[in-house]
Design a protein around this motif. Structure first.
Motif, mmCIF file in Angstrom:
data_model
loop_
_atom_site.group_PDB
_atom_site.id
_atom_site.type_symbol
_atom_site.label_atom_id
_atom_site.label_comp_id
_atom_site.label_asym_id
_atom_site.label_seq_id
_atom_site.Cartn_x
_atom_site.Cartn_y
_atom_site.Cartn_z
ATOM 1 N N UNK A 419 0.827 -1.210 0.000
ATOM 2 C CA UNK A 419 0.000 0.000 0.000
ATOM 3 C C UNK A 419 0.859 1.257 0.000
ATOM 4 N N UNK A 420 1.865 1.269 0.858
ATOM 5 C CA UNK A 420 2.627 2.504 1.061
ATOM 6 C C UNK A 420 3.709 2.726 0.006
ATOM 7 N N UNK A 421 4.391 1.663 -0.360
ATOM 8 C CA UNK A 421 5.559 1.836 -1.245
ATOM 9 C C UNK A 421 5.284 1.338 -2.657
ATOM 10 N N UNK A 422 4.895 0.083 -2.771
ATOM 11 C CA UNK A 422 4.884 -0.559 -4.084
ATOM 12 C C UNK A 422 3.788 -0.014 -4.999
ATOM 13 N N UNK A 423 2.578 0.078 -4.469
ATOM 14 C CA UNK A 423 1.469 0.437 -5.348
ATOM 15 C C UNK A 423 1.627 1.818 -5.984
ATOM 16 N N UNK A 424 1.900 2.863 -5.193
ATOM 17 C CA UNK A 424 2.075 4.182 -5.833
ATOM 18 C C UNK A 424 3.222 4.196 -6.836
ATOM 19 N N UNK A 425 4.276 3.486 -6.547
ATOM 20 C CA UNK A 425 5.433 3.425 -7.452
ATOM 21 C C UNK A 425 5.012 2.798 -8.784
ATOM 22 N N UNK A 477 -2.061 -4.742 -12.313
ATOM 23 C CA UNK A 477 -3.384 -5.359 -12.174
ATOM 24 C C UNK A 477 -3.449 -6.184 -10.883
ATOM 25 N N UNK A 478 -2.420 -6.977 -10.662
ATOM 26 C CA UNK A 478 -2.421 -7.826 -9.464
ATOM 27 C C UNK A 478 -2.279 -6.998 -8.183
ATOM 28 N N UNK A 479 -1.500 -5.928 -8.246
ATOM 29 C CA UNK A 479 -1.328 -5.076 -7.060
ATOM 30 C C UNK A 479 -2.644 -4.396 -6.697
ATOM 31 N N UNK A 480 -3.352 -3.883 -7.709
ATOM 32 C CA UNK A 480 -4.606 -3.184 -7.410
ATOM 33 C C UNK A 480 -5.674 -4.173 -6.938
ATOM 34 N N UNK A 483 -5.039 -5.002 -3.251
ATOM 35 C CA UNK A 483 -5.457 -3.933 -2.343
ATOM 36 C C UNK A 483 -6.944 -3.631 -2.473
ATOM 37 N N UNK A 484 -7.563 -4.173 -3.506
ATOM 38 C CA UNK A 484 -8.976 -3.881 -3.755
ATOM 39 C C UNK A 484 -9.212 -2.412 -4.070
ATOM 40 N N UNK A 485 -8.350 -1.829 -4.890
ATOM 41 C CA UNK A 485 -8.499 -0.404 -5.226
ATOM 42 C C UNK A 485 -8.488 -0.193 -6.741
#
Ligand code: FUC
Length: 719
Positions: A419-425, A477-480, A483-485
């Protein structure tokens, strides 16, 4: 660089020569770089310790690096006295400790110099030598301190106005141009000596602070003071405990070497392995574990990632600046981290990426190829530590970086990190390609200006770009989903992914490197970038894309079984992903080829040096790391959404054992096999939520509560 032995605590590293007339200890700190935000600099060598002993022609000489404890040791006899020298780099204490002992009291007399690679003046304070300076290029401040402690005898400061007149450096490799500082520490009739070294710079990985923090003097002084106040035995015990907590997470047994062969020194074994094609599974194990040793020694959380030479560079103008190359090399350095249970040591790489983004964004928008309105960022091929880069743009470089950011989650299942690092990157890099991809009239999406590293024309739709973008979109796709976002944006990315220009099969059955079928079947170029989707990507698999899977084999056979060190290492991984254990093993043997070439020319004569450092040539550490990853890939794979046991076991390893291999989804595997067949596997759920396990064509679902494990046998798979 070819025979000295490396130690390191992550940031501070050293090469120990093991000499007895004058010993040389060449040291580095991971942050000592020239350059600015405008101009990529070079990684710098820090300095040397020279210990003059005048023990000429010793007998019973033995030099060893024990990677089970991370301690280097030299022992010999000279004039009836048995001398022992031990050295280690302590991460808890951030110092290097060198201890000289003998079996008779008062047996040590000689001199010690601390020498600085940028000609800083060396001063003495008590029995401590201090070298502090500032780099002329870029202005970085740095300092090293060496404390000499003795028991028995005396130590005192000495100076020689014109520099020492005798031949202190005769016979010390690599010192032809060195001039010793005037100030030294003399020791007379000492029973034992302990040397404590610390070094640091004022670098901070933060562009807001202009990459500069405090002057290193305070930190360096404190580290040496603290270490000097503690018994060496305590320093050593703390070091070994810290090191083994990492090293022992993964164990490997690939068979047993014949005792007569195992008794030979490593360099001799390597020569026998090359020339006589000896069966030497212990050497193969050692080489695989050496990659982990080197990672633990050059990549600790809070520090910079391992560069082209880890933290073992001896020059101020090193080959390729000893930099962070984004078109294969920096990535390869980190391939072994997750599978061999050193996932926490992957963080320096990820933190480095994050620290560089603000400047990378600026540089990307300044460039006419991308323009001021593009979202996201990418990198050039050659990169330093101040955000900028040089040489050609590497458009999918940031997307390849994002794969590492994703993989750290894929293995750890650490949601807070995601949530904090990987997804925004990852999302920001996706936005770069959302803006950059060009839509053809038929709807196909292509990367507009690609260059297959470092090969062929610059043109749209290069396979390297297309595959890395495909990988990025899949990871997004897998990251979102995890996180369900951002369900809507996810759908858009899935749509873009389905319209990406697909890999093509060409006229001789090869997987095309470019959209145009121009591949030359005689081309043995070291880069095999168009197989990114096979490894480290996951676009090409036997199950999902069987035709491309076959085409990848055709390509790889044509490229041949040679190449630079890293190229051979990559081919271990490729053949493992192609489920051909024997070809993967052949590539491991081809990399484990004795090379004595110390030249710096670009060539494809890859192999390893007597100290088992990978030879590009010259020394380049990526091949060490890539081969460790390759061995792991032969034993367990997990890129297809399940855990595949022994997917590419070599027939040269009929019986063996491994423990602590990590798999994506949050699992850990121990296995034994006999006669080339699995005998049992323990699957531990570290942080997972259900998986499937495959062995020999059978796939079974496995549900294990978190923190628990199950034992699987061949019978489990035949039910
Ligand atoms: C890449 C390769 C070279 C070398 C350099 C550091 O550009 O093409 O072989 O490894 O990086």
């Amino acid at each position: 660089m070819t025979e000295a032995l490396p130690i390191g605590e992550g940031a501070l590293g050293a090469m120990l020569f093991g000499l007895t007339a004058t010993e040389r200890i060449q040291f580095n700190h991971d942050t000592l770089w020239t350059g600015t935000e405008e101009e990529t600099g070079r990684y710098q060598a820090f300095g040397d310790i020279f210990i003059q002993l005048d023990h000429d022609k010793p007998t019973e000489y033995r030099r060893e690096l024990d990677i089970g404890r991370s301690v280097q040791r030299v022992t010999y006899k000279y004039r009836g006295v048995r001398y022992t020298r031990e050295a280690f780099a302590s991460h808890p204490a951030h110092v290097i400790v060198i201890r000289l002992t003998a079996d008779k009291p008062g047996a040590h007399s000689g001199r010690i110099w601390l020498s600085d690679m940028h000609d800083a003046k060396v001063v003495a304070r008590g029995s401590r030598l201090i070298a502090a300076g500032q780099l002329p290029d870029g202005g970085m401040k740095y300092e090293s301190q060496l404390q000499v402690l003795n028991s028995g005898g005396i130590v005192h400061v000495g100076t020689s106005p014109a520099g020492p007149t005798d031949n202190v450096l005769a016979g010390v490799p690599g010192t032809e141009k060195s001039v010793l500082p005037q100030t030294y520490i003399a020791f007379e009739n000492c029973t034992s000596l302990t040397l404590i070294l610390a070094a640091d710079t004022d670098y901070v990985p933060d562009h807001n602070r202009k990459w500069r923090g405090e002057d290193p003097h305070g930190q360096v002084t404190q580290r040496v003071d603290r270490a000097a106040s503690r018994p060496v035995a305590r320093l050593l015990a703390d070091h070994i405990a810290d090191y083994q907590a990492l090293f022992r997470r993964f164990r490997l047994n690939l068979g047993t070497t014949a005792p007569a062969l195992a008794a030979l020194p490593t360099d001799r074994r390597l020569i026998a392995y090359t020339r006589e094609k000896t069966r030497d599974p212990d050497l193969e194990e050692l080489f695989a574990q050496y990659g982990r040793y080197l990672l633990i020694s050059s990549s600790r959380p809070g520090g910079l990632p391992a560069n082209l030479q880890g933290v073992w560079n001896d020059r101020n103008d090193p080959p390729w600046r000893s930099d962070y190359h984004s078109n294969i090399n920096i990535q390869m350095n980190y391939w072994p981290a997750e599978p061999t249970n050193l996932g926490d040591l992957h963080r320096p790489l990820i933190d480095y990426f994050v620290s560089q983004v603000p400047i990378a964004r600026l540089r990307t928008r300044e460039d006419k190829d991308y323009g001021p309105n593009v979202r996201g960022w990418t990198v050039r091929t050659e990169n330093g530590v101040f955000g900028g880069g040089s040489f050609s743009w590497n458009p999918p470089g940031s997307a390849w970086y994002a794969q590492h950011v994703w993989e750290h989650y894929a293995f750890s299942q650490d949601k807070a990190y995601l949530r904090r690092v990987a997804y925004p990157f990852i999302k920001e890099v996706v936005s770069f390609w959302d803006d950059m991809l060009v839509r053809r009239p038929d709807g196909t999406l292509v990367s507009p200006l690609g260059w297959s590293p470092e090969h062929g024309p610059t043109e749209p739709g290069v396979t390297y770009d297309q595959m890395i973008i495909h990988d990025l979109f899949t990871n997004y796709i897998e990251a979102s989903e995890a996180l369900g976002v951002d369900a809507e944006y996810r759908a858009r990315v899935a749509g873009m992914r389905s319209r990406l220009l697909q890999p093509k099969i060409g006229r001789w059955g090869q997987l095309q490197e470019w959209e145009t079928d121009r591949d030359d079947p005689k081309d043995e170029h070291r880069h095999v970038s168009h197989l990114f989707g096979l490894h480290p990507g996951r676009q090409i698999t036997a199950t999902n894309t069987p035709a491309l899977f076959e085409a990848a084999k055709v390509t790889l056979r044509a490229r041949g079984d040679g190449g630079t060190g890293w190229s051979r290492a990559w081919k271990i991984n490729f053949w493992a992903r192609l489920h051909d254990g024997d070809h993967a093993y052949l590539m491991l043997r081809n990399l484990l080829t004795a090379v004595n070439n110390v030249g710096t020319e670009l060539g494809d004569g890859g192999g390893v040096y007597p100290n088992l450092f990978d030879a590009h040539p010259p020394f380049q550490i990526d091949g060490n790391f890539g081969s460790t990853a390759g061995v792991a890939e032969m034993l367990v794979q997990s890129h297809e959404g399940y855990i595949h046991l022994l997917p590419a076991l070599a027939s040269a390893w009929p019986d063996g054992k491994v423990s602590g291999l990590r798999a994506r989804g949050g699992y850990e595997i121990d296995m034994t096999w006999q006669g080339g067949k699995l005998t049992s596997a323990t699957v531990r759920n570290v942080n997972g939520s259900g998986t499937q396990v495959r062995y020999s064509g059978r796939l079974i679902p496995v549900t294990i509560p978190r923190g628990k494990s199950v034992i699987l046998t061949p019978a489990t798979f035949s039910r």
